[in-house]
Design a protein around this motif. Structure first.
Motif, PDB file in Angstrom:
ATOM      1  N   ALA A  62       0.852  -1.327   0.129  1.00 46.90           N
ATOM      2  CA  ALA A  62      -0.280   0.181  -0.255  1.00 46.90           C
ATOM      3  C   ALA A  62       0.913   1.053  -0.009  1.00 46.90           C
ATOM      4  O   ALA A  62       1.567   1.330   0.257  1.00 46.90           O
ATOM      5  N   LYS A  63       0.196   2.117  -0.918  1.00 48.74           N
ATOM      6  CA  LYS A  63       0.976   3.460  -0.328  1.00 48.74           C
ATOM      7  C   LYS A  63       0.689   4.014   0.343  1.00 48.74           C
ATOM      8  O   LYS A  63      -0.133   3.727   1.397  1.00 48.74           O
ATOM      9  N   GLN A  64       2.553   4.916   1.319  1.00 47.54           N
ATOM     10  CA  GLN A  64       2.799   5.769   2.566  1.00 47.54           C
ATOM     11  C   GLN A  64       1.698   7.206   2.311  1.00 47.54           C
ATOM     12  O   GLN A  64       2.402   7.310   1.230  1.00 47.54           O
ATOM     13  N   TYR A  65       1.574   8.083   3.259  1.00 44.68           N
ATOM     14  CA  TYR A  65       0.675   8.768   2.407  1.00 44.68           C
ATOM     15  C   TYR A  65       2.219  10.421   2.313  1.00 44.68           C
ATOM     16  O   TYR A  65       1.732  11.089   2.132  1.00 44.68           O
ATOM     17  N   GLU A  66       2.862   9.664   3.487  1.00 44.60           N
ATOM     18  CA  GLU A  66       3.818  11.152   3.766  1.00 44.60           C
ATOM     19  C   GLU A  66       5.284  10.630   2.810  1.00 44.60           C
ATOM     20  O   GLU A  66       6.219  11.085   3.150  1.00 44.60           O
ATOM     21  N   ARG A  67       5.310   8.746   2.098  1.00 39.15           N
ATOM     22  CA  ARG A  67       6.417   9.316   1.569  1.00 39.15           C
ATOM     23  C   ARG A  67       6.016   9.014  -0.328  1.00 39.15           C
ATOM     24  O   ARG A  67       5.174   8.458   0.198  1.00 39.15           O
ATOM     25  N   SER A  69       6.488   6.135  -1.379  1.00 40.25           N
ATOM     26  CA  SER A  69       6.941   5.025  -1.734  1.00 40.25           C
ATOM     27  C   SER A  69       5.892   3.518  -1.040  1.00 40.25           C
ATOM     28  O   SER A  69       4.762   4.585  -0.650  1.00 40.25           O
ATOM     29  N   HIS A  70       5.490   2.598  -1.326  1.00 43.33           N
ATOM     30  CA  HIS A  70       5.064   1.662  -0.410  1.00 43.33           C
ATOM     31  C   HIS A  70       5.331   0.662   0.412  1.00 43.33           C
ATOM     32  O   HIS A  70       6.874   1.071   0.704  1.00 43.33           O
ATOM     33  N   LEU A  71       4.566   0.225   0.834  1.00 36.91           N
ATOM     34  CA  LEU A  71       4.949  -0.621   2.152  1.00 36.91           C
ATOM     35  C   LEU A  71       4.806  -1.883   1.979  1.00 36.91           C
ATOM     36  O   LEU A  71       3.214  -2.306   1.246  1.00 36.91           O
TER      37      LEU A  71
END
Length: 336
Positions: A62-67, A69-71
């Motif tokens: 899933a995408k990260q809000y403040e980065r 990149s994905h986690l």
């Protein structure tokens, strides 16, 4: 792949299940930084250097809000404890990172994306295996900083339910409650919660997946020998269970008997008796009876000493739900 693992791959192949698992069961701070509406399934198969195909059960990201990149989230499904699960997880994570590098999906400055490995365990005995790979490695003074420190996140369903603080309408909670239902009432409540949660056309596919899991995995495992009708909706299992008079507690009785046998064998081996299995079972049953009903009459003590293995096993099943000492020996001669 076992039928259980295949069914869990189907259930957690739905982003709604994974989102509820993370939000309602895992509930750690890092989840707030994820945009769970962007959850997407990633190929969990990787090829090792010797071309041996290895597969983690499931990988999501899933995408990260403040980065930018994905986690990544690795899901492993276990019905039995695995003493070397930490090593397996380390292998899967390493292969995933190798695959990300091979596909050219590294982050700026060559960094790898963050990933969390999660083990979902549905067995009855509590999980006892090492959760940190370093625990599997023989310690040598001075080498601590060179030992891998990966620790996976364990979701032991029975332990989580016993804690009593899982969100009631959460899809993962309802799945766990169905897995661990001890009675018709518990099963009925979980089914009703699931029916209410999966209401509407948006959940039609997940409804079908739950129906298939109930029909092909859960009910056959809980009711061996019972003919499971062609269930097509979530409303049908309740009527079938009542009609067939299924003993929903059988799984716990069987587990208790199995553990009793194992402990009995250990007791017998330690004491060096030729009839170690029978005497070990007798010893374990005697301890259970004393703990449940207090000091035993001499007649009962003598009966336990003289009983055969089959009788002891039958009484061990009875002791789990007997209200009196006499009920333990139902089907045998009267006990005063």
């Amino acid at each position: 792949m076992s039928r259980h693992d295949h069914a869990y791959r189907s259930l957690f192949g739905h982003p709604s299940m994974v989102a509820d698992l993370l939000r309602g069961i895992v509930r750690q701070d890092w989840i707030a930084g994820l945009d769970l509406s962007t959850l997407e399934r990633v190929n969990g198969e990787h090829v090792a250097g010797l071309r041996q195909r290895r597969s983690s059960d499931m990988v999501w990201r899933a995408k990260q809000y403040e980065r930018p990149s994905h986690l990544y989230v690795l899901l492993e499904f276990q019905s039995r404890s695995d003493a070397h699960m930490a090593l397996r997880i380390l292998t899967y994570l390493s292969l995933l990172y190798e695959d990300i590098k091979r596909q050219g999906k590294l982050l700026p400055r060559g960094r790898l994306p963050a990933a969390v490995p999660i083990v979902i365990y549905n067995g009855l005995p509590r999980w006892r295996s090492a959760r940190q790979v370093a625990e599997l490695i023989e310690p040598v003074s001075g080498l601590q900083e060179h030992v891998p420190t990966l620790r996976y996140l364990l979701l032991d369903q029975g332990a989580l339910l016993a804690r009593g603080d899982l969100p009631a309408g959460n899809l993962a909670t309802l799945l766990f409650r169905l897995e661990h239902a001890r009675s018709e009432d518990e099963l009925r409540q979980a089914l009703q919660g699931l029916i209410g949660r999966l209401h509407g056309p948006a959940f039609e596919d997940l409804q079908r997946t739950f129906v298939a899991w109930l029909r092909d995995v859960l009910l056959p495992a809980r009711a061996p020998g019972v003919s499971i009708s062609a269930i097509t909706t979530l409303h049908e299992p309740e009527a079938m269970i009542v009609e067939e008079k299924i003993d929903w507690s059988l799984r716990w009785k069987q587990q208790g008997l199995q553990e009793g046998r194992q402990q009995g064998l250990r007791e017998g081996r330690r004491e060096g008796h030729q009839e170690g299995r029978r005497e070990g079972e007798s010893l374990l049953l005697r301890r259970q009876l004393v703990r449940r009903f207090g000091a035993l009459p001499k007649q009962v003590d003598r009966r336990l000493t003289q009983a055969g293995s089959e009788e002891l096993q039958a009484w061990a099943m009875n002791v789990l739900d007997a209200r009196t000492l006499e009920e333990v020996f139902r089907g045998a001669s009267h006990v005063q």
